[in-house]
Scaffold this motif. Structure first.
Motif, PDB file in Angstrom:
ATOM      1  N   VAL A 217     -30.331  26.975 -31.982  1.00 18.66           N
ATOM      2  CA  VAL A 217     -31.665  27.525 -31.738  1.00 18.66           C
ATOM      3  C   VAL A 217     -31.641  29.044 -31.757  1.00 18.66           C
ATOM      4  O   VAL A 217     -32.495  29.692 -32.380  1.00 18.66           O
ATOM      5  CB  VAL A 217     -32.223  26.995 -30.405  1.00 18.66           C
ATOM      6  CG1 VAL A 217     -33.518  27.723 -30.037  1.00 18.66           C
ATOM      7  CG2 VAL A 217     -32.469  25.498 -30.477  1.00 18.66           C
ATOM      8  N   ALA A 218     -30.651  29.649 -31.089  1.00 22.59           N
ATOM      9  CA  ALA A 218     -30.568  31.106 -31.044  1.00 22.59           C
ATOM     10  C   ALA A 218     -30.395  31.695 -32.442  1.00 22.59           C
ATOM     11  O   ALA A 218     -30.995  32.729 -32.772  1.00 22.59           O
ATOM     12  CB  ALA A 218     -29.402  31.529 -30.148  1.00 22.59           C
ATOM     13  N   GLY A 222     -33.869  33.775 -33.045  1.00 22.58           N
ATOM     14  CA  GLY A 222     -33.833  35.188 -32.733  1.00 22.58           C
ATOM     15  C   GLY A 222     -33.925  35.451 -31.238  1.00 22.58           C
ATOM     16  O   GLY A 222     -34.032  34.529 -30.423  1.00 22.58           O
ATOM     17  N   PRO A 223     -33.900  36.730 -30.860  1.00 20.24           N
ATOM     18  CA  PRO A 223     -33.811  37.091 -29.443  1.00 20.24           C
ATOM     19  C   PRO A 223     -35.021  36.710 -28.605  1.00 20.24           C
ATOM     20  O   PRO A 223     -34.931  36.626 -27.389  1.00 20.24           O
ATOM     21  CB  PRO A 223     -33.628  38.618 -29.486  1.00 20.24           C
ATOM     22  CG  PRO A 223     -34.181  39.032 -30.821  1.00 20.24           C
ATOM     23  CD  PRO A 223     -33.880  37.904 -31.751  1.00 20.24           C
ATOM     24  N   THR A 227     -34.063  30.143 -24.557  1.00 21.83           N
ATOM     25  CA  THR A 227     -32.788  29.425 -24.663  1.00 21.83           C
ATOM     26  C   THR A 227     -32.234  29.067 -23.289  1.00 21.83           C
ATOM     27  O   THR A 227     -31.043  28.788 -23.158  1.00 21.83           O
ATOM     28  CB  THR A 227     -31.744  30.251 -25.441  1.00 21.83           C
ATOM     29  OG1 THR A 227     -31.599  31.545 -24.822  1.00 21.83           O
ATOM     30  CG2 THR A 227     -32.152  30.431 -26.892  1.00 21.83           C
ATOM     31  N   ASP A 228     -33.080  29.077 -22.267  1.00 25.34           N
ATOM     32  CA  ASP A 228     -32.645  28.630 -20.950  1.00 25.34           C
ATOM     33  C   ASP A 228     -32.447  27.123 -20.974  1.00 25.34           C
ATOM     34  O   ASP A 228     -32.820  26.440 -21.944  1.00 25.34           O
ATOM     35  CB  ASP A 228     -33.676  29.024 -19.887  1.00 25.34           C
ATOM     36  CG  ASP A 228     -35.054  28.452 -20.192  1.00 25.34           C
ATOM     37  OD1 ASP A 228     -35.395  27.391 -19.635  1.00 25.34           O
ATOM     38  OD2 ASP A 228     -35.780  29.042 -21.024  1.00 25.34           O
ATOM     39  N   ASP A 229     -31.861  26.589 -19.924  1.00 22.50           N
ATOM     40  CA  ASP A 229     -31.533  25.160 -19.905  1.00 22.50           C
ATOM     41  C   ASP A 229     -32.769  24.289 -20.107  1.00 22.50           C
ATOM     42  O   ASP A 229     -32.723  23.284 -20.833  1.00 22.50           O
ATOM     43  CB  ASP A 229     -30.850  24.796 -18.585  1.00 22.50           C
ATOM     44  CG  ASP A 229     -29.427  25.325 -18.508  1.00 22.50           C
ATOM     45  OD1 ASP A 229     -28.937  25.870 -19.517  1.00 22.50           O
ATOM     46  OD2 ASP A 229     -28.807  25.197 -17.426  1.00 22.50           O
ATOM     47  N   ALA A 230     -33.882  24.665 -19.471  1.00 23.33           N
ATOM     48  CA  ALA A 230     -35.095  23.846 -19.589  1.00 23.33           C
ATOM     49  C   ALA A 230     -35.587  23.807 -21.032  1.00 23.33           C
ATOM     50  O   ALA A 230     -36.015  22.760 -21.539  1.00 23.33           O
ATOM     51  CB  ALA A 230     -36.187  24.380 -18.671  1.00 23.33           C
ATOM     52  N   HIS A 307     -36.395  31.799 -38.999  1.00 23.68           N
ATOM     53  CA  HIS A 307     -37.014  30.529 -39.363  1.00 23.68           C
ATOM     54  C   HIS A 307     -37.934  29.999 -38.271  1.00 23.68           C
ATOM     55  O   HIS A 307     -38.995  29.437 -38.558  1.00 23.68           O
ATOM     56  CB  HIS A 307     -35.914  29.511 -39.657  1.00 23.68           C
ATOM     57  CG  HIS A 307     -36.414  28.222 -40.234  1.00 23.68           C
ATOM     58  ND1 HIS A 307     -37.032  28.149 -41.470  1.00 23.68           N
ATOM     59  CD2 HIS A 307     -36.385  26.950 -39.758  1.00 23.68           C
ATOM     60  CE1 HIS A 307     -37.358  26.890 -41.722  1.00 23.68           C
ATOM     61  NE2 HIS A 307     -36.992  26.150 -40.711  1.00 23.68           N
ATOM     62  N   LEU A 308     -37.543  30.143 -37.019  1.00 26.48           N
ATOM     63  CA  LEU A 308     -38.329  29.609 -35.909  1.00 26.48           C
ATOM     64  C   LEU A 308     -39.179  30.688 -35.254  1.00 26.48           C
ATOM     65  O   LEU A 308     -39.343  30.720 -34.034  1.00 26.48           O
ATOM     66  CB  LEU A 308     -37.407  28.958 -34.870  1.00 26.48           C
ATOM     67  CG  LEU A 308     -36.732  27.662 -35.307  1.00 26.48           C
ATOM     68  CD1 LEU A 308     -35.715  27.199 -34.264  1.00 26.48           C
ATOM     69  CD2 LEU A 308     -37.756  26.561 -35.562  1.00 26.48           C
TER      70      LEU A 308
END
Length: 333
Positions: A217-218, A222-223, A227-230, A307-308
């Motif tokens: 995902v990262a 991108g920044p 990207t936290d656990d949830a 892309h995302l």
């Protein structure tokens, strides 16, 4: 004599290597089967938010999210189509922005998200599902925005039934799976996925853990991407449902969905193209070629985005998308 001895030694080493390879393959198969057996005994299930509702779309129980227009304006509704291995979650940050003046719907394509896993996983069936969704929701000629491989589904619906949609936006995808200089040969599925139970074991191992999903995902997002656990659990949860891995493997074994270049030139509804400059899967030349096939001059670029971008930079994505939507269908006739 020496030649015979040399050939004999080579033959013995070849037989030993063959036996060793067979033993290794047997061990890998046994380990994969044992891992899948353990996973069935100790499955991971995630309790994540599941906003939305289900509808019957051409015989497929389909998960849908709806963001009502904050200020209804007469503009046609939007239907948002996720791409490969995506769910409605990928639209969750940008959809509320798009719903400022129009109804917005996103749904999980068959085999992904919280929609039923109902084969065949091909473009015709995916198009049936989209057509069924538009009918089930009683939508009057929506604009369909496809992301990545979702572009193929959006364009396929426009090609099959032009009167059913007001237009299509191709976001970070060109709608084709075709390769070669003449772009007429279809890409095959992933060959390694043909070997059960190795493929399901590998995919299961990946989705059981956050680290590999977080890395993917990262890299694609991108920044600005959560990207936290949830957030990572929102990606993993559908694949950890019963049948989730099997459906993903089955989809991966097939050729990628898509139209040919020639079919895209036959799309008659208004179209637009949105691409991210740092998206290696849909580059500027590919975006320009797609726009040429679709005969549209409505093209927008997100500089520095990936892309995302719809998830990582929702404000910028919405700001680029809205003028394209207004150019396609500003109001309902």
């Amino acid at each position: 004599m020496q030649d015979r001895q040399q050939r004999g030694r080579v033959g013995r080493w070849a037989r030993r290597a063959g036996v060793a390879l067979l033993v290794l393959v047997g061990l890998v198969l046994a380990a994969s089967g044992a891992y899948l057996g353990w996973d069935r005994l100790d499955p991971v299930r995630l309790d994540v938010p599941r906003p939305g509702f289900d509808v019957d779309a051409a015989g497929v129980r389909t998960h849908v999210e709806h963001w009502p227009a904050a200020r209804p304006s007469g503009r046609p509704p939007l239907v948002l189509v996720p791409g490969f291995a995506e769910s409605t979650y990928v639209w969750s940050r940008v959809a509320p922005l798009l719903a400022a003046d129009r109804d917005v719907y996103a749904y999980d394509v068959r085999g992904y998200g919280f929609t039923d896993r109902v084969p065949p996983y091909d473009l015709a069936a995916d198009t049936d599902q989209l057509a069924g969704l538009i009918a089930a929701l009683r939508l009057d000629r929506p604009v369909v925005v496809g992301h990545s491989s979702g572009v193929a589904i959006a364009l396929s619906q426009a090609l099959r039934d032009p009167a059913s949609v007001a237009g299509v936006v191709a976001a970070n995808g060109d709608g084709t799976p075709y390769f070669g200089d003449d772009r007429t040969s279809s890409g095959g599925g992933a060959r390694w996925l043909l070997l059960p139970p190795v493929a399901p074991a590998i995919v299961t191992a990946v989705v059981r853990h956050r680290a590999p999903i977080r890395a993917i995902v990262a890299r694609q997002c991108g920044p600005g991407c959560p990207t936290d656990d949830a957030a990572i659990d929102r990606w993993r949860a559908p694949f950890l449902e019963p049948g989730g891995v099997d459906a993903l493997v089955a989809i991966g074994r097939r050729p990628l969905i898509g139209l040919t270049d020639a079919q895209e030139t036959q799309v008659a509804v208004p179209t637009a193209v949105l691409f991210s400059s740092e998206d290696g899967s849909f580059t500027r030349p590919q975006a320009q070629a797609t726009a040429a096939r679709l005969r549209t001059d409505r093209v927008a670029e997100l500089s520095g985005a990936r892309h995302l971008a719809l998830l990582g930079e929702p404000e910028r994505f919405a700001a680029a998308l809205v003028p394209l939507l207004d150019g396609i269908a500003p109001t309902v006739p």
